[in-house]
Design a protein around this motif. Sequence first.
Motif, PDB file in Angstrom:
ATOM      1  N   ARG A 138      -6.390   6.016   4.416  1.00 59.07           N
ATOM      2  CA  ARG A 138      -8.020   5.719   4.196  1.00 59.07           C
ATOM      3  C   ARG A 138      -8.442   4.663   4.931  1.00 59.07           C
ATOM      4  N   ARG A 139      -7.613   3.701   4.800  1.00 57.44           N
ATOM      5  CA  ARG A 139      -8.056   2.309   5.389  1.00 57.44           C
ATOM      6  C   ARG A 139      -8.130   2.344   7.115  1.00 57.44           C
ATOM      7  N   GLY A 178      -1.377   6.903   1.443  1.00 61.34           N
ATOM      8  CA  GLY A 178      -2.781   7.563   1.244  1.00 61.34           C
ATOM      9  C   GLY A 178      -3.483   6.376   1.477  1.00 61.34           C
ATOM     10  N   SER A 179      -3.414   5.268   0.843  1.00 58.70           N
ATOM     11  CA  SER A 179      -4.398   4.259   1.034  1.00 58.70           C
ATOM     12  C   SER A 179      -4.417   3.557   2.470  1.00 58.70           C
ATOM     13  N   GLU A 196      -4.167  11.687   5.843  1.00 63.43           N
ATOM     14  CA  GLU A 196      -2.911  11.217   5.310  1.00 63.43           C
ATOM     15  C   GLU A 196      -1.792  12.147   5.727  1.00 63.43           C
ATOM     16  N   VAL A 243       0.789  -1.051   0.085  1.00 67.42           N
ATOM     17  CA  VAL A 243      -0.079   0.065  -0.049  1.00 67.42           C
ATOM     18  C   VAL A 243       0.991   1.334   0.038  1.00 67.42           C
ATOM     19  N   ASP A 244       0.121   2.267  -0.097  1.00 69.27           N
ATOM     20  CA  ASP A 244       1.037   3.675   0.167  1.00 69.27           C
ATOM     21  C   ASP A 244       0.256   4.441   1.124  1.00 69.27           C
TER      22      ASP A 244
END
Length: 129
Positions: A27-28, A23-24, A33, A20-21
């Motif tokens: 979100r998770r 940002g993701s 961020e 993942v990065d």
Amino acid sequence: MSAPPAFDVQLARLIEARGVDAGSLARRAEVAETAVTSVLGGGEPEPLLLRRLAPALGLHRSDLFIIADRPVPDDLTLQDPAEAAALIWDARRLTADQLRQVYDRAHAIRHERADELEPALRCGCPGPA
């Protein structure tokens, strides 16, 4: 023996291992961020951030506190030291096969709990060594 890498380095490695990065992950974990990028830049992680990031990374919350070299909150630890001592005392009587069975069941429970928390986050990846 050298000290483990700083938390920002370890977090970056976890993010990469999970594919993942920032940002993701944010979100998770349902966090800003900027909170994640701040920690990746060397900022100190707040306890609430650690609590939210852990399941998003497929880890137990207490494990991420330990990785971050932060005190584990009381609600994430065994409350009775005698309980932990009893577990250790009992475990010493187990055969290697029995210990493997206990480990396998604990590992399965860990993944079941991760599935309950956030089914999309389970990657099957082991935690940090």
